[in-house]
Design a protein around this motif. Structure first.
Motif, PDB file in Angstrom:
ATOM      1  N   SER A   1       0.830  -1.200   0.000  1.00  0.00           N
ATOM      2  CA  SER A   1       0.000   0.000   0.000  1.00  0.00           C
ATOM      3  C   SER A   1       0.865   1.250   0.000  1.00  0.00           C
ATOM      4  CB  SER A   1      -0.912  -0.006   1.230  1.00  0.00           C
ATOM      5  OG  SER A   1      -0.146   0.035   2.418  1.00  0.00           O
ATOM      6  N   GLY A   2       0.200   2.408  -0.190  1.00  0.00           N
ATOM      7  CA  GLY A   2       0.918   3.669  -0.119  1.00  0.00           C
ATOM      8  C   GLY A   2       1.502   3.913   1.247  1.00  0.00           C
ATOM      9  N   GLU A   3       0.755   3.588   2.281  1.00  0.00           N
ATOM     10  CA  GLU A   3       1.261   3.735   3.636  1.00  0.00           C
ATOM     11  C   GLU A   3       2.433   2.799   3.892  1.00  0.00           C
ATOM     12  OE1 GLU A   3      -1.754   3.269   2.730  1.00  0.00           O
ATOM     13  OE2 GLU A   3      -3.019   4.899   3.484  1.00  0.00           O
ATOM     14  N   GLY A   4       2.371   1.590   3.292  1.00  0.00           N
ATOM     15  CA  GLY A   4       3.452   0.628   3.480  1.00  0.00           C
ATOM     16  C   GLY A   4       4.752   1.069   2.838  1.00  0.00           C
TER      17      GLY A   4
ATOM     18  N   VAL B   1      15.672   0.756  -1.553  1.00  0.00           N
ATOM     19  CA  VAL B   1      14.797  -0.398  -1.768  1.00  0.00           C
ATOM     20  C   VAL B   1      14.460  -0.493  -3.266  1.00  0.00           C
ATOM     21  CG1 VAL B   1      12.516  -1.396  -1.322  1.00  0.00           C
ATOM     22  CG2 VAL B   1      13.781  -0.294   0.528  1.00  0.00           C
ATOM     23  N   VAL B   2      14.418  -1.711  -3.756  1.00  0.00           N
ATOM     24  CA  VAL B   2      13.869  -1.983  -5.091  1.00  0.00           C
ATOM     25  C   VAL B   2      12.523  -2.674  -4.866  1.00  0.00           C
ATOM     26  CG1 VAL B   2      14.116  -3.246  -7.256  1.00  0.00           C
ATOM     27  CG2 VAL B   2      16.107  -2.136  -6.217  1.00  0.00           C
ATOM     28  N   PHE B   3      11.426  -1.962  -5.175  1.00  0.00           N
ATOM     29  CA  PHE B   3      10.091  -2.545  -5.040  1.00  0.00           C
ATOM     30  C   PHE B   3       9.775  -3.351  -6.306  1.00  0.00           C
ATOM     31  CE2 PHE B   3       9.667   1.226  -2.234  1.00  0.00           C
ATOM     32  CZ  PHE B   3       9.261   0.581  -1.075  1.00  0.00           C
ATOM     33  N   THR B   4       9.265  -4.550  -6.130  1.00  0.00           N
ATOM     34  CA  THR B   4       8.964  -5.422  -7.269  1.00  0.00           C
ATOM     35  C   THR B   4       7.473  -5.746  -7.301  1.00  0.00           C
ATOM     36  OG1 THR B   4       9.451  -7.414  -5.981  1.00  0.00           O
ATOM     37  CG2 THR B   4      11.265  -6.440  -7.238  1.00  0.00           C
ATOM     38  N   VAL B   5       6.936  -5.739  -8.511  1.00  0.00           N
ATOM     39  CA  VAL B   5       5.549  -6.152  -8.754  1.00  0.00           C
ATOM     40  C   VAL B   5       5.598  -7.113  -9.941  1.00  0.00           C
ATOM     41  CG1 VAL B   5       3.180  -5.419  -9.161  1.00  0.00           C
ATOM     42  CG2 VAL B   5       4.771  -3.863  -8.014  1.00  0.00           C
ATOM     43  N   PRO B   6       5.696  -8.430  -9.697  1.00  0.00           N
ATOM     44  CA  PRO B   6       5.847  -9.369 -10.815  1.00  0.00           C
ATOM     45  C   PRO B   6       4.699  -9.330 -11.811  1.00  0.00           C
ATOM     46  CG  PRO B   6       6.398 -10.416  -8.730  1.00  0.00           C
ATOM     47  CD  PRO B   6       5.793  -9.103  -8.391  1.00  0.00           C
ATOM     48  N   GLU B   7       3.478  -9.082 -11.346  1.00  0.00           N
ATOM     49  CA  GLU B   7       2.324  -9.055 -12.232  1.00  0.00           C
ATOM     50  C   GLU B   7       1.588  -7.731 -12.077  1.00  0.00           C
ATOM     51  OE1 GLU B   7       1.582 -11.119 -14.548  1.00  0.00           O
ATOM     52  OE2 GLU B   7       3.071 -12.652 -14.043  1.00  0.00           O
TER      53      GLU B   7
ATOM     54  N   THR C   1      -2.865  -3.274 -10.177  1.00  0.00           N
ATOM     55  CA  THR C   1      -4.248  -2.878 -10.455  1.00  0.00           C
ATOM     56  C   THR C   1      -5.119  -3.054  -9.225  1.00  0.00           C
ATOM     57  OG1 THR C   1      -3.971  -3.578 -12.759  1.00  0.00           O
ATOM     58  CG2 THR C   1      -6.223  -3.271 -11.973  1.00  0.00           C
ATOM     59  N   ALA C   2      -4.967  -4.197  -8.554  1.00  0.00           N
ATOM     60  CA  ALA C   2      -5.767  -4.452  -7.353  1.00  0.00           C
ATOM     61  C   ALA C   2      -5.424  -3.479  -6.241  1.00  0.00           C
ATOM     62  CB  ALA C   2      -5.555  -5.894  -6.890  1.00  0.00           C
ATOM     63  N   LEU C   3      -4.136  -3.166  -6.084  1.00  0.00           N
ATOM     64  CA  LEU C   3      -3.721  -2.262  -5.012  1.00  0.00           C
ATOM     65  C   LEU C   3      -4.226  -0.834  -5.243  1.00  0.00           C
ATOM     66  CD1 LEU C   3      -0.032  -3.476  -4.493  1.00  0.00           C
ATOM     67  CD2 LEU C   3      -1.948  -3.812  -2.935  1.00  0.00           C
ATOM     68  N   THR C   4      -4.158  -0.354  -6.478  1.00  0.00           N
ATOM     69  CA  THR C   4      -4.563   1.021  -6.763  1.00  0.00           C
ATOM     70  C   THR C   4      -6.068   1.187  -6.852  1.00  0.00           C
ATOM     71  OG1 THR C   4      -4.283   0.589  -9.139  1.00  0.00           O
ATOM     72  CG2 THR C   4      -2.425   1.569  -7.964  1.00  0.00           C
ATOM     73  N   SER C   5      -6.807   0.076  -7.076  1.00  0.00           N
ATOM     74  CA  SER C   5      -8.263   0.176  -7.216  1.00  0.00           C
ATOM     75  C   SER C   5      -9.003   0.026  -5.895  1.00  0.00           C
ATOM     76  CB  SER C   5      -8.772  -0.887  -8.204  1.00  0.00           C
ATOM     77  OG  SER C   5      -8.476  -2.195  -7.735  1.00  0.00           O
TER      78      SER C   5
ATOM     79  N   LEU D   1      -1.862   4.539  -3.181  1.00  0.00           N
ATOM     80  CA  LEU D   1      -0.639   4.010  -3.771  1.00  0.00           C
ATOM     81  C   LEU D   1      -0.215   4.794  -5.019  1.00  0.00           C
ATOM     82  CD1 LEU D   1       1.600   1.948  -3.797  1.00  0.00           C
ATOM     83  CD2 LEU D   1       0.088   0.389  -5.045  1.00  0.00           C
ATOM     84  N   SER D   2      -1.158   5.111  -5.889  1.00  0.00           N
ATOM     85  CA  SER D   2      -0.808   5.817  -7.122  1.00  0.00           C
ATOM     86  C   SER D   2      -0.178   7.166  -6.811  1.00  0.00           C
ATOM     87  CB  SER D   2      -2.057   5.995  -7.998  1.00  0.00           C
ATOM     88  OG  SER D   2      -1.722   6.627  -9.213  1.00  0.00           O
ATOM     89  N   ALA D   3      -0.764   7.897  -5.888  1.00  0.00           N
ATOM     90  CA  ALA D   3      -0.201   9.200  -5.515  1.00  0.00           C
ATOM     91  C   ALA D   3       1.172   9.043  -4.852  1.00  0.00           C
ATOM     92  CB  ALA D   3      -1.157   9.925  -4.572  1.00  0.00           C
TER      93      ALA D   3
END
Length: 467
Positions: free
Chosen positions: A98-101, A122-128, A133-137, A143-145
């Motif tokens: 999340s954005g807070e995370g 840190v290198v943040f990874t999002v494999p898929e 999409t699920a996190l930002t929706s 998270l997007s901001a």
């Protein structure tokens, strides 16, 4: 030599990455994108780009690894991690939440307000991409901001009232790079956020290799990048004293001309290229770090242009794939809707035909107005079509008629009327009675005197014949 061959042969580290990717059957551009992100992550967070436009800008780099499912996005990341090693700054690799995370990553729970960030890179990874999409929706997702702020190195976190939930990360005190696996038909999660500027902040690297050789080359092993002699920042209250990189003259001139066109609202400026030059600067810094240098030069800026051309082509491929996909979906929906409407229309027309035939049972004759009014409202629009089909099919007939003083057309059920046969047309059979002569019939029907007269005439004829 092609532009790609010129690029890959420009430096030993680039030749190593190309050979590494082909020896492990993964896309070289995807391996380069991952290596660039990890190279930038090894640069101390206080090192930044100068305020050419606005204020200082962080080096934080976002990379999208683009390819269909099973194209080797994870393999490219694994190859880069194993084949290019950076020494010096400790870099953690964590999944994006999340954005807070994101802000809590750099200042874990329990960090005192006066303490520096326990985690700085840190290198943040999002494999898929579906995960992003699920996190930002999610409802209330930030998270997007937070990603947009993360890209610029701005302050992160939220000044919540609770001491335990308050997380504030000062600007330019952290280094964060993002790696996202993107399937072209799922790229709407990024491209759909163009109004917020999210897709413009990514470098789009393909996982394909059209020029891959038939035989894989020998694995080149690991490229060990020694620790660079970056100027050390001085400790301060939540921040470090910054060190700005000097930009090549050509980079300053290009950036200034583009910014002037934006201010003048030049229509030739593409909205998706709003951060193109900033991304190019960050790519130039990444190529500089891969070459184990701490100062930008014209070659870095020139090589970065080729990387950005590949990125723009890959992003446009995703955009075209989405457009074609949406067009195919719209066509399929339109065909399904047309077929559904056709079925509904045919069923209503059949109901109208059946209703007309029911109204004309027996010898009943009705006018067109009477027939139309007898139908239910939802099928009256099909009356004319149904009536025409029944007439053409010979199921009903029409003839002139009269209602009061008005001549009208009367509709009735069609009946096949057979002609009444006459005596001349009858065929004699064994059971048919043969009529007697007209004379004998008349005799039998006369009064008694004529019958006696007939008998005497018969007797005379008989005696004459005997004589």
């Amino acid at each position: 030599m092609t532009d790609a061959e010129v690029f890959w042969s420009a430096r030993p580290v680039l030749r190593h990455i190309l050979t590494l990717a082909r020896s492990r059957r993964v896309g070289p551009w995807a391996v380069l994108g991952t290596a660039m992100a990890r190279a930038v992550a090894s640069i101390p967070p206080h090192v930044a780009l100068p305020g050419t436009v606005g204020g200082r800008m962080s080096l934080n780099l976002f990379v999208a690894l683009v390819g269909p499912s099973g194209a080797g996005k994870g393999g490219a990341d694994a190859a880069a991690t194993a084949g290019v090693k950076f020494h010096g700054l400790q870099v953690d690799s964590l999944p994006l939440g999340s954005g807070e995370g994101a802000s809590r990553t750099f200042r874990p729970l329990g960090t005192q307000p006066g303490e520096p960030n326990p985690v700085t890179s840190v290198v943040f990874t999002v494999p898929e991409i579906d995960t992003l999409t699920a996190l930002t929706s999610r409802q209330g997702s930030t998270l997007s901001a937070e990603l947009r702020k993360l890209y610029s190195g701005e302050a992160l976190g939220f000044a919540n009232a609770g001491k335990d939930t308050r997380t504030l990360v000062a600007a330019h005190t952290y280094r964060a790079c993002v790696l996202v696996g993107v399937q072209p038909l799922r790229s709407h999660a990024l491209l759909g956020a163009a109004d917020g500027g999210l897709p413009q902040r990514f470098i789009w690297m393909p996982t394909t290799d059209p020029d891959a050789p038939e035989e894989r080359p020998t694995d080149p092993g690991c490229w060990n990048a020694p620790e660079s002699a970056w100027p050390r920042g001085h400790s301060g209250h939540l921040r470090l004293v910054g060190a700005d990189l000097a930009l090549p003259d050509s980079a300053r001139t290009t950036i200034d001309a583009h910014r002037l066109a934006v201010l003048r609202q030049d229509t030739r400026v593409d909205a998706l290229d709003g951060h193109a030059l900033l991304c190019r600067l960050k790519v130039a810094v990444a190529l500089m770090a891969l070459d184990n240098r701490t100062a930008l030069d014209e070659t870095d800026w020139t090589l970065a242009r080729h990387v950005m051309d590949v990125s723009a082509a890959t992003r446009d491929h995703c955009r075209r794939a989405l457009t074609q996909h949406y067009r195919s979906q719209n066509t399929a929906r339109a065909l399904a809707s047309a077929e559904r409407d056709e079925i509904v229309s045919e069923r209503k027309a059949q109901r109208a035909r059946d209703a007309i035939l029911r109204r004309l049972t027996g010898d009943r004759q009705l006018t067109t107005g009477e027939l139309r009014r007898s139908l239910k409202v939802d099928i009256r629009d099909y009356y004319d079509t149904a009536l025409t089909e029944l007439l053409e099919g010979g199921e009903i007939a029409v003839s002139p008629g009269q209602r009061g003083h008005h001549k009208v057309l009367m509709y009735r059920r069609y009946t096949d009327e057979k002609p009444v046969p006459t005596t001349a047309d009858e065929t004699c059979t064994a059971g048919t009675r043969v009529p007697e002569s007209a004379y004998s019939i008349d005799v039998t029907r006369e009064d008694p005197q004529r019958r006696d007269h007939g008998r005497s005439l018969g007797d005379q004829q008989t005696s004459g014949a005997t004589a």
